[in-house]
Design an enzyme around this catalytic site. Structure first.
Site, short mmCIF file in Angstrom:
data_model
loop_
_atom_site.label_atom_id
_atom_site.label_comp_id
_atom_site.label_asym_id
_atom_site.label_seq_id
_atom_site.Cartn_x
_atom_site.Cartn_y
_atom_site.Cartn_z
N CYS A 1 12.60 4.12 4.75
CA CYS A 1 12.16 3.31 6.23
C CYS A 1 11.39 2.22 5.89
O CYS A 1 11.65 1.21 6.56
CB CYS A 1 11.20 4.36 6.92
SG CYS A 1 11.56 6.01 6.95
N ASP A 2 10.46 2.12 4.83
CA ASP A 2 9.65 0.99 4.93
C ASP A 2 9.70 0.10 3.59
O ASP A 2 9.08 -1.02 3.36
CB ASP A 2 8.13 1.53 4.82
CG ASP A 2 8.06 2.05 6.06
OD1 ASP A 2 8.55 2.07 7.20
OD2 ASP A 2 7.01 3.31 6.00
N CYS B 1 7.81 7.25 3.51
CA CYS B 1 9.40 7.13 3.67
C CYS B 1 9.65 5.66 2.80
O CYS B 1 9.38 4.79 3.62
CB CYS B 1 9.62 7.30 4.93
SG CYS B 1 11.43 7.11 5.11
#
Ligand code: NDP
Length: 320
Positions: A142-143, A139
């Site tokens: 997200c990261d 992701c």
């Protein structure tokens, strides 16, 4: 038509214990519907395998994915949600009440929320699996932030991979786009945009043999092989992003529910399920199993809330 008032029939069962299922559980539990949440093979869903979540509103310093989902679970249990491990063996969505067979027992329920999520597709290398959350991620949204000023790679040749690669150039100084063939599934516009980007280097006809860094417990690089020349080489980098698609966990409902070509639930208004175009009575859906586009914890939670509110409304309309 009013429901039979048997005590053995539940008001609602929620399939899945990721953030969509648990949010639906919080709402239905607070509505006194005593939801039964069935935890599948990945309790806590995709959040349970992430590390720091920095974009969930209300956590200015971020929160570990497993902690966030554990808190949701406690919150649901506090209001009376019941959790059980289980694997669906058979379901009959056409019956009223709906019948769910979990092998060891059959559960009858007036409503069902399918929140079984989607699982990221992985290459399946042991080194990749060992480093999930330590530089390996599925992701980018997200990261990506954790890779500011670093070099990383994205695997895949579809729109997801192009989108991730473009997004990650905001943080990483260099992004290797690694694709196993030389033809791309990505739309021309997204492919061209990525190809023209000065921070993205394309490596086609290339497969990853190993993610390096297992002993150090963080990604240090990759070993790749060119499938045409056979050349094997190592590249030093800090992040390894998968963009090779997701697998929605809805296959079980094939033949009873409308799914799209990739197996996602074709939801109506993001919450109702259908079969042959007709809304299925009492069967709702939430989260990534019906969302190929956003796939965020907060959107999954939001959709779990929507499903729960529809369940309440449905039960009320049917005299509960
Ligand atoms: P796709 O199925 O389109 O692409 C998956 C890619 O991953 C392919 O290039 C495939 O390679 C590769 N791949 C699959 N398995 C492996 C493996 N084991 N090893 C190496 N490579 C592998 O998935 P996407 O997630 O990219 O897209 C899904 C859908 O969502 C598409 O319809 C897409 O258009 C849409 N989407 C749209 C976006 C947008 O419009 N902004 C953004 C993201 C997705 P190969 O080609 O060799 O099979």
């Amino acid at each position: 038509m009013p429901f039979p008032s048997e005590e053995t029939v539940r008001d609602t069962v929620i399939l899945g214990s990721g953030c969509s299922g648990l949010t639906a559980a919080i709402y239905t539990a607070r509505a006194n519907l005593k939801p039964l949440v069935i935890e599948g093979h990945e309790p806590g869903g995709q959040l349970s395998i992430t590390t720091l979540v920095e974009n969930f509103p209300g956590w200015p310093d971020g929160v570990q994915g497993p902690e966030l989902v554990e808190n949701m679970r406690k919150q649901a249990e506090k209001f009376g949600a019941e959790m059980e491990m289980g694997h669906l063996v058979e379901a009959d969505l056409s019956k009223s009440p709906i019948e769910l067979n979990f092998g060891s027992k059959v559960v009858k329920t007036r409503t069902l929320i399918v929140a079984s999520g989607a699982s990221a597709r992985w290459l399946g290398l042991p080194s990749e699996q060992a480093l999930i959350g330590h530089g390996v991620s599925s992701c980018a949204t997200c990261d990506g932030f954790f890779f500011s000023g670093k070099e990383i790679c994205v695997i895949g040749g579809g729109d997801s991979a192009m989108e991730e690669a473009m997004f990650l150039t905001r943080f990483a100084t260099k992004v290797y786009l690694i694709h196993r063939s030389a033809s791309f599934r990505a739309s021309k516009i997204m492919l061209d945009r990525a190809k023209e980007h000065p921070q993205i280097e394309f490596l086609t006809n290339t497969v990853v043999e190993e993610v390096l860094g297992v002993e150090e417990k963080e990604v240090r690089g990759i070993r790749i092989r060119n499938t045409e020349s056979g050349e094997v080489r190592e590249i030093a980098l800090s992040g390894f992003f998968l963009g090779i698609g997701h697998i929605p966990n809805a296959k079980f409902f094939e033949g009873q529910m409308d799914l799209d070509d990739d197996g996602y639930i074709r939801s109506k208004d993001n919450v109702f399920t259908t079969y042959n175009g007709k809304v299925l009575d009492g069967v709702f859906c939430a989260g990534d199993v019906q969302d190929r586009r956003y796939r965020q914890a907060i959107t999954a939670s939001g959709s779990g809330c929507m499903a729960a509110l529809e369940v309440e409304k449905y039960l009320e309309e049917h005299g509960r």
